[in-house]
Scaffold this active site. Structure first.
Site, mmCIF file in Angstrom:
data_model
loop_
_atom_site.group_PDB
_atom_site.id
_atom_site.type_symbol
_atom_site.label_atom_id
_atom_site.label_comp_id
_atom_site.label_asym_id
_atom_site.label_seq_id
_atom_site.Cartn_x
_atom_site.Cartn_y
_atom_site.Cartn_z
ATOM 1 N N GLN A 175 -4.520 -1.929 9.548
ATOM 2 C CA GLN A 175 -4.106 -3.325 8.958
ATOM 3 C C GLN A 175 -4.672 -4.434 9.905
ATOM 4 O OE1 GLN A 175 -2.856 -3.718 5.904
ATOM 5 N NE2 GLN A 175 -3.361 -5.940 6.313
ATOM 6 N N LYS B 22 0.754 -1.231 0.016
ATOM 7 C CA LYS B 22 -0.029 0.025 -0.028
ATOM 8 C C LYS B 22 0.997 1.197 -0.141
ATOM 9 C CE LYS B 22 -3.641 -2.488 2.094
ATOM 10 N NZ LYS B 22 -4.185 -2.817 3.575
ATOM 11 N N ASP C 234 -11.085 2.404 4.230
ATOM 12 C CA ASP C 234 -11.291 0.810 4.132
ATOM 13 C C ASP C 234 -12.898 0.703 3.818
ATOM 14 O OD1 ASP C 234 -9.309 -0.733 3.902
ATOM 15 O OD2 ASP C 234 -8.944 -0.964 6.110
#
Ligand code: NDP
Length: 283
Positions: free
Chosen positions: A97, A53, A120
């Protein structure tokens, strides 16, 4: 004749190029889009995802705020960190994460993220907006699947779509997005009987079960579009999807490989969400 292979890696590069231009326009307004990635502990697989990412951020002109915390971090400490990031004007996207260590209350942590920075798309506010057809920041993996279908020219409206998997991060939002594009959608899960009979009716099959090669050729309608979200590590260390790729690609109309399919598109959609969030937060 084999299926058209939807090359997620190439498509993701194209998306990143487009996002780089969008980031350039924001830079002209004095805004450098910023993503904060929170990584707790030292799980090697998570570290690999975070690095990919961050690499994509660099390519697209997005600055990163790397937040690594020790495995012993408490839920309260996580919430403090999220508060700080919510209030940091340089940060337009916050990504925690997963998985978090078991002692951390992941639901509480994720729901603490400011929905305006929820790149997200996991907060209840984001998911609720998606349910109501007004996506704020949509979950990246299903968004990536939808963009792959669109750019590959797969017709969606009026088609039968089947999603295997009902998680809140992949299966359910994928089903909502297909519904919004006017597909007729069936969601299957581990308690679904006669799975093959259902999947054989699918013009579009999205597989997100996390079961190596569970979708065999006899489960696929000839000419169907098969999107393989699964990422499974085999005993020999190799990666494979939920689809028995070699056999299914003989029968399907379109197919995504693993690796090189939905994975890179997911990363590209994170970047797209950061830039969209930056645009809204600074307009
Ligand atoms: P979850 O484990 O949260 O959900 C899996 C879903 O699959 C559940 O709904 C489960 O049903 C269903 N399922 C499991 N076994 C079967 C079966 N035999 N038949 C039918 N349904 C089944 O996983 P995620 O949604 O988080 O992820 C799914 C896969 O996608 C994983 O391999 C993951 O690694 C991968 N992934 C890939 C991403 C990418 O970027 N490419 C991003 C996110 C995930 P039930 O609800 O009944 O338990």
């Amino acid at each position: 004749m084999g299926a058209i292979i939807i090359d997620g890696a190439a498509m993701a590069r194209q998306v990143l190029e487009e996002q780089k231009s969008a980031a350039g326009l924001l830079a002209q307004r004095g805004c450098v889009p910023g993503l904060a990635v929170v990584l707790v502990g030292d799980d090697p697989a998570s570290a690999v995802y975070v690095r990919s990412k961050e690499r994509a951020c660099r390519e697209a002109g997005v600055s990163t705020f790397d937040t690594r915390l020790p495995a012993a971090t408490t839920t309260a400490e996580m919430l403090e960190k999220i508060d700080a990031l919510n209030n940091d004007v340089r940060v337009h996207g916050i990504l925690v994460q997963l998985p978090l260590p078991a002692h951390i209350d992941a639901v509480t942590v994720l729901q603490h993220i400011d929905p305006a920075k929820d790149v997200d798309g996991f907060t209840w506010r984001s998911l609720g907006a998606l349910l109501d057809g007004h996506a704020l920041l949509a979950p990246c993996t299903p968004s990536g699947c939808m963009l792959m279908l669109e750019r590959a020219g797969v017709p969606v409206a009026g088609r039968q779509a089947v999603v295997i998997g009902r998680s809140s991060i992949v299966g359910k939002p994928a089903a909502l997005m297909l519904l919004q594009r006017n597909a007729t959608v069936t969601i299957c899960h581990s308690r679904t009987p006669e799975l093959a009979a259902i999947t054989r009716a699918a013009d579009i099959l999205i597989c997100a079960a996390g079961k190596p090669r569970m979708v065999t050729a006899d489960m696929v309608k000839p000419g169907a579009a098969v999107i393989d979200v699964g990422i499974n590590r085999l005993p020999d260390g190799k990666l494979c999807g939920d689809v028995d790729y070699d056999a299914v690609q003989e029968r399907a109309g379109w197919i995504t490989p693993v690796p090189g399919g939905v994975g890179p598109m997911t990363v590209a959609m994170v970047i797209a969400n950061v830039i969209a969030a930056a645009g809204r937060l600074t307009s």
